[in-house]
Structure formats: C-alpha cells, structure tokens
Design a protein around this motif. Structure first.
Motif, mmCIF file in Angstrom:
data_model
loop_
_atom_site.group_PDB
_atom_site.id
_atom_site.type_symbol
_atom_site.label_atom_id
_atom_site.label_comp_id
_atom_site.label_asym_id
_atom_site.label_seq_id
_atom_site.Cartn_x
_atom_site.Cartn_y
_atom_site.Cartn_z
ATOM 1 N N SER A 318 56.130 88.076 28.949
ATOM 2 C CA SER A 318 57.133 88.783 29.480
ATOM 3 C C SER A 318 57.560 89.801 28.483
ATOM 4 N N GLY A 319 58.320 91.004 28.959
ATOM 5 C CA GLY A 319 58.385 91.956 28.063
ATOM 6 C C GLY A 319 57.634 93.124 28.045
ATOM 7 N N ASP A 320 56.634 93.082 28.931
ATOM 8 C CA ASP A 320 55.563 94.226 29.120
ATOM 9 C C ASP A 320 56.314 95.330 29.465
ATOM 10 N N VAL A 321 57.079 95.074 30.486
ATOM 11 C CA VAL A 321 57.722 96.148 31.445
ATOM 12 C C VAL A 321 59.190 96.333 31.033
ATOM 13 N N VAL A 322 59.797 95.411 30.466
ATOM 14 C CA VAL A 322 61.275 95.421 30.252
ATOM 15 C C VAL A 322 61.567 96.254 28.998
ATOM 16 N N ASN A 323 60.496 96.325 27.987
ATOM 17 C CA ASN A 323 60.939 97.170 26.878
ATOM 18 C C ASN A 323 60.654 98.689 27.416
ATOM 19 N N ALA A 324 61.603 99.603 27.055
ATOM 20 C CA ALA A 324 61.336 101.069 27.435
ATOM 21 C C ALA A 324 60.163 101.410 26.801
ATOM 22 N N GLN A 325 59.321 102.483 27.206
ATOM 23 C CA GLN A 325 58.079 102.508 26.359
ATOM 24 C C GLN A 325 57.555 103.920 27.485
ATOM 25 N N THR A 326 56.883 104.669 26.629
ATOM 26 C CA THR A 326 56.221 105.904 27.208
ATOM 27 C C THR A 326 55.692 105.686 28.616
ATOM 28 N N ARG A 327 54.681 104.768 28.605
ATOM 29 C CA ARG A 327 53.649 104.462 29.712
ATOM 30 C C ARG A 327 54.495 104.396 31.099
ATOM 31 N N PHE A 328 55.806 103.901 31.189
ATOM 32 C CA PHE A 328 56.429 103.711 32.274
ATOM 33 C C PHE A 328 57.468 104.597 32.401
ATOM 34 N N LEU A 329 57.970 105.487 31.528
ATOM 35 C CA LEU A 329 58.633 106.584 31.678
ATOM 36 C C LEU A 329 58.548 107.558 32.901
ATOM 37 N N GLU A 330 59.605 107.591 33.731
ATOM 38 C CA GLU A 330 59.370 108.473 35.032
ATOM 39 C C GLU A 330 59.889 109.865 35.049
ATOM 40 N N ASN A 331 59.108 110.823 35.675
ATOM 41 C CA ASN A 331 59.683 111.925 35.637
ATOM 42 C C ASN A 331 60.630 112.094 36.634
ATOM 43 N N ALA A 332 62.147 112.014 36.647
ATOM 44 C CA ALA A 332 63.153 112.236 37.640
ATOM 45 C C ALA A 332 63.461 113.713 38.143
ATOM 46 N N ALA A 333 62.657 114.760 37.720
ATOM 47 C CA ALA A 333 62.917 116.016 38.198
ATOM 48 C C ALA A 333 62.696 115.773 39.514
ATOM 49 N N TYR A 334 63.361 116.754 40.568
ATOM 50 C CA TYR A 334 63.119 116.900 41.780
ATOM 51 C C TYR A 334 63.392 118.420 42.552
ATOM 52 N N LEU A 335 62.976 118.337 43.648
ATOM 53 C CA LEU A 335 63.353 119.505 44.550
ATOM 54 C C LEU A 335 63.732 119.061 45.948
ATOM 55 N N ARG A 336 64.823 119.201 46.628
ATOM 56 C CA ARG A 336 65.301 118.767 47.780
ATOM 57 C C ARG A 336 65.725 119.877 48.626
ATOM 58 N N LEU A 337 65.168 119.824 49.936
ATOM 59 C CA LEU A 337 65.587 120.321 51.105
ATOM 60 C C LEU A 337 66.889 120.015 51.687
ATOM 61 N N LYS A 338 67.819 120.435 51.179
ATOM 62 C CA LYS A 338 69.258 119.582 51.398
ATOM 63 C C LYS A 338 69.826 119.821 52.578
ATOM 64 N N ASN A 339 69.558 121.134 53.208
ATOM 65 C CA ASN A 339 70.036 121.560 54.564
ATOM 66 C C ASN A 339 69.163 122.584 55.219
ATOM 67 N N ILE A 340 69.108 122.420 56.500
ATOM 68 C CA ILE A 340 68.425 123.471 57.360
ATOM 69 C C ILE A 340 69.186 123.814 58.442
#
Length: 397
Positions: A318-340
C-alpha cells in the motif's frame, strides 16, 4: 488620434479595509456547556459548564490593502479593452497561533500570525460590429490570473510543510518524483529503500512504484517534513487555478439570434485522492491496489503490460498511489461549452394576433461539452484547493 483612439482613461486606486469574514467575538473568552457531565451527583448527571479557551490579548483586525492600476481604451469605436493589475496585501491574518505542549490542557488561541499577498491581473477585450449584409455581432474575451504568496507566518517556527510557512505559494503540492514501475526483481534489489520511513509498506515486488532518490541517501523519505529538511519531497505542482478565461459571443441576423459562451482554466495541477478514483477503503487505507476502481484495474501493471499507468493490482503493498507523486498528477485545466442558445423572434404582425408586442422562441443547452485531462466523473470547475500530499507520514524520531 480621434479616428483611431476614441476613448482612453487611466485608473488607479488604493484602499485599506478590515476583514469581517472571521468568527465573531474572538477577543472574548466564553464558557461552553455540556448536557451531562461524566460524574454522578445525587443520582443524576447534571448539566455542566466547560472552562473558556485561551484568548490572545493582542488580537486585532485583519487588514486587506489593495493597490489597483489599469486603463480603459476604445479603438475605432469597435474594440474596447479593460485592463487591471492589482496587488492585495492582507496583514495580521487570523489563524491558529503557536503550538504549545499538550500539558497546557487547552488549544492554541487564534492569533494575528502573518501576511498574505496576492498579485494578479484582469483583462477584458470586446469587439462590437455590424456587417453590410445585416449581421450584428458582439465578441467578448476575458483572461485573469493571480498568485498568492505567504509573505510571513509566525505560527510555524519549524517551517513544517503541513501548515502555512513563510515563502509558500498557496496551492503548492508537495510530492515525490516517480521514476517508474519496477519491471523485475533486479530493479527492486538495486533501487532505493522505500519502506524505511513508511512511504511504502510491505515487501516491494515488480509492479510496485519506484520513487526517485533526490537527496542521494539511497532511502526515500519525507525527512522532517519541513522546508529545511524535506527528504525526497519537492513541489510537483500547484492546485490554484491559473489563467481563468472565457469567450462570449452574440450574433443577430434578421429575426435570429445565437449566443455561445465558453469558459475554462488554462493551467492547474491536481492530485485525486478519493474513493471515486482509487477505490473503497480497505483496512483504513485508501487506494490499496486490491481495491482500485475498474479504471485502475484495466490499466494496472502486469508482466505483459509493462507500460501500464498504475501499479500491480495485488495485495501486500500500500502507498503506491496514496503518496502524491508526479506519475499520477492530473492536468485539471479545462475548456467548457457553458451555454449555447438559439432564438427566433416572430414578426410583430404575428405576435399582435395573440395580443403580444413581441414573442421570441428559444432553445438553450448548458454544459454540453467539457474538454479536460481529469476523469469524466469529476467536475473540474468544483475541485477544492490542495496543499500537501494525502496522509503525510509523521517525521522520523
């Protein structure tokens, strides 16, 4: 310049205000109450009064001071630009005060412990025009960004990474740099010791995560978890949203109109830690490989899948993914079509037949498309701020 620069205005402001968004009556020691004390008096457990907590005698207002510089400009009577640069400095921030020994018998009182500073900008550009064939349109783009820094913090003499410290950029994520996944026993044997300080638990096998030994002592650790001694930890990202942007467009032609609104974040790092990503709790440990979600299972390491993203799906580690690390760091930038929305205004003659001056029919859609690097089960617009790796281990004694 009149034909080109139809309007130009410089702006500057300076203001200092107290912050009222804090708890009430922090300066007054107040008694608490309990419905039943633990002792019995005359055959009953009466209502009890608890002693007041500590109060800092020097407590005062938080003060936010803002300097704002900017300009408004219009070119060709069509292009309007509004720009502001600001610096907001909050002094005497109220947080938990200095740490005291447990024998004191009371928690640390709220105190004015430091200074925060934010620097950023806001930009808005608008173009309004009408074509020769009757199409009117209005395009608006916005962009903003800010960085908040802890200039000074008195409540953390040891400069521990688990709370605010002087010089910190708010949103920094401390974690390990991932070297990869062990492919064979020789790599495990020759790799750094990852179990000495509880970074990983259990015996390491091929398929487990390998962390980089950044301090060169052949052991993976958090050191003392302080700014001066953080072992193999480093800042691997920042969870504060950067470069928030939007684009709003409105088109009108004859009786038809169309509005499209896009918005998003240009840069943001995030480390997902909850059950939706890593699976349910197992013996109190989040994210053990034996409880991973289907996504983790389908992309977990096996000898036949050496390039899999996640470690081996097995027990005993255990601890493989619990420890914050570069391999599982997510890119949370986004583009959303909020309204049309698309609309059509009926001719006045038709509206008049049903006793109306104007009648418009429209159809709208919200949040129709989202482009993001995080799993679809998450809403990138509602992610909470982060600071430290999840479940930080206590520093070695």
């Amino acid at each position: 310049l009149k034909n080109v620069l139809s309007d130009f205005k410089l702006r500057a402001s300076y203001a200092s205000l107290g912050n009222q968004d804090v708890a009430n009556y922090l300066y007054i020691p107040t008694y608490g109450s309990t419905l039943q004390v633990n002792q019995i008096f005359d055959g009953a457990r009466p209502v009890g009064i608890t002693p007041p907590g500590l109060v800092d005698p020097n407590i005062t207002w938080e003060t936010a001071t803002t300097l704002d510089l900017g300009f408004d400009m219009t070119l060709f009577n069509k292009l309007t630009t509004n720009f502001s640069w600001y610096r907001r400095r909050t002094t005497d921030i109220l947080t938990d005060g200095s740490q005291y020994p447990a024998v004191l018998g009371a928690t640390s009182p709220q105190a004015n412990s430091g200074i925060l500073q934010s620097k950023g900008f806001d930009l808005q550009i608008n173009w309004r025009d009408k074509t020769s064939y009757g199409l009117s349109y209005n395009l608006t783009a916005t962009l903003s960004n800010y960085i908040t820094t802890v200039v000074k913090f008195n409540g953390n003499a040891a400069q521990s990474l688990t709370t605010l410290y002087s010089g910190e950029k708010v949103g920094d994520i401390w974690g390990f740099e991932t070297a990869g996944i062990y492919q064979n026993q020789d790599q495990v044997t020759n790799g750094p010791n990852e179990t000495a300080y509880g970074i990983l638990t259990g015996k390491i096998y091929p398929g487990d995560v390998e962390f980089k030994d950044l301090d060169g002592n052949d052991t993976i650790s958090r050191g003392q978890n302080t700014l001066a001694n953080h072992g193999d930890l480093r800042v691997i990202g920042n969870s504060s949203p950067k470069y928030a942007f939007s684009f709003n467009s409105f088109f009108s032609w004859k009786a038809f109109d169309l509005n499209i609104y896009l918005q998003g974040i240009g840069k943001r790092d995030y480390y997902l830690t909850d059950n939706l990503m890593w699976g349910a709790l197992n013996n109190g440990t989040l994210g053990t490989p034996t409880t991973g979600t289907l996504q983790v299972y389908n992309n977990s390491w096996t000898p036949d899948k050496p390039d899999a993203k996640y470690p081996a799906y097995k027990s005993g580690q255990s601890g493989d993914v619990v420890n914050a690390q570069t391999r599982f760091l997510e890119n949370a930038a986004y583009l959303r079509l909020k309204n049309i929305s698309l609309g059509y205004t009926l001719p006045a003659s038709i509206a008049a037949k049903i006793a109306m001056q104007k009648l418009r029919l429209s159809v709208s859609g919200y949040n129709l498309l989202t482009f993001s690097g995080i799993p679809k089960i998450y809403d990138p617009d509602t992610l909470s701020p982060q600071k430290m790796p999840p479940h930080p281990q206590a520093p070695p004694i």
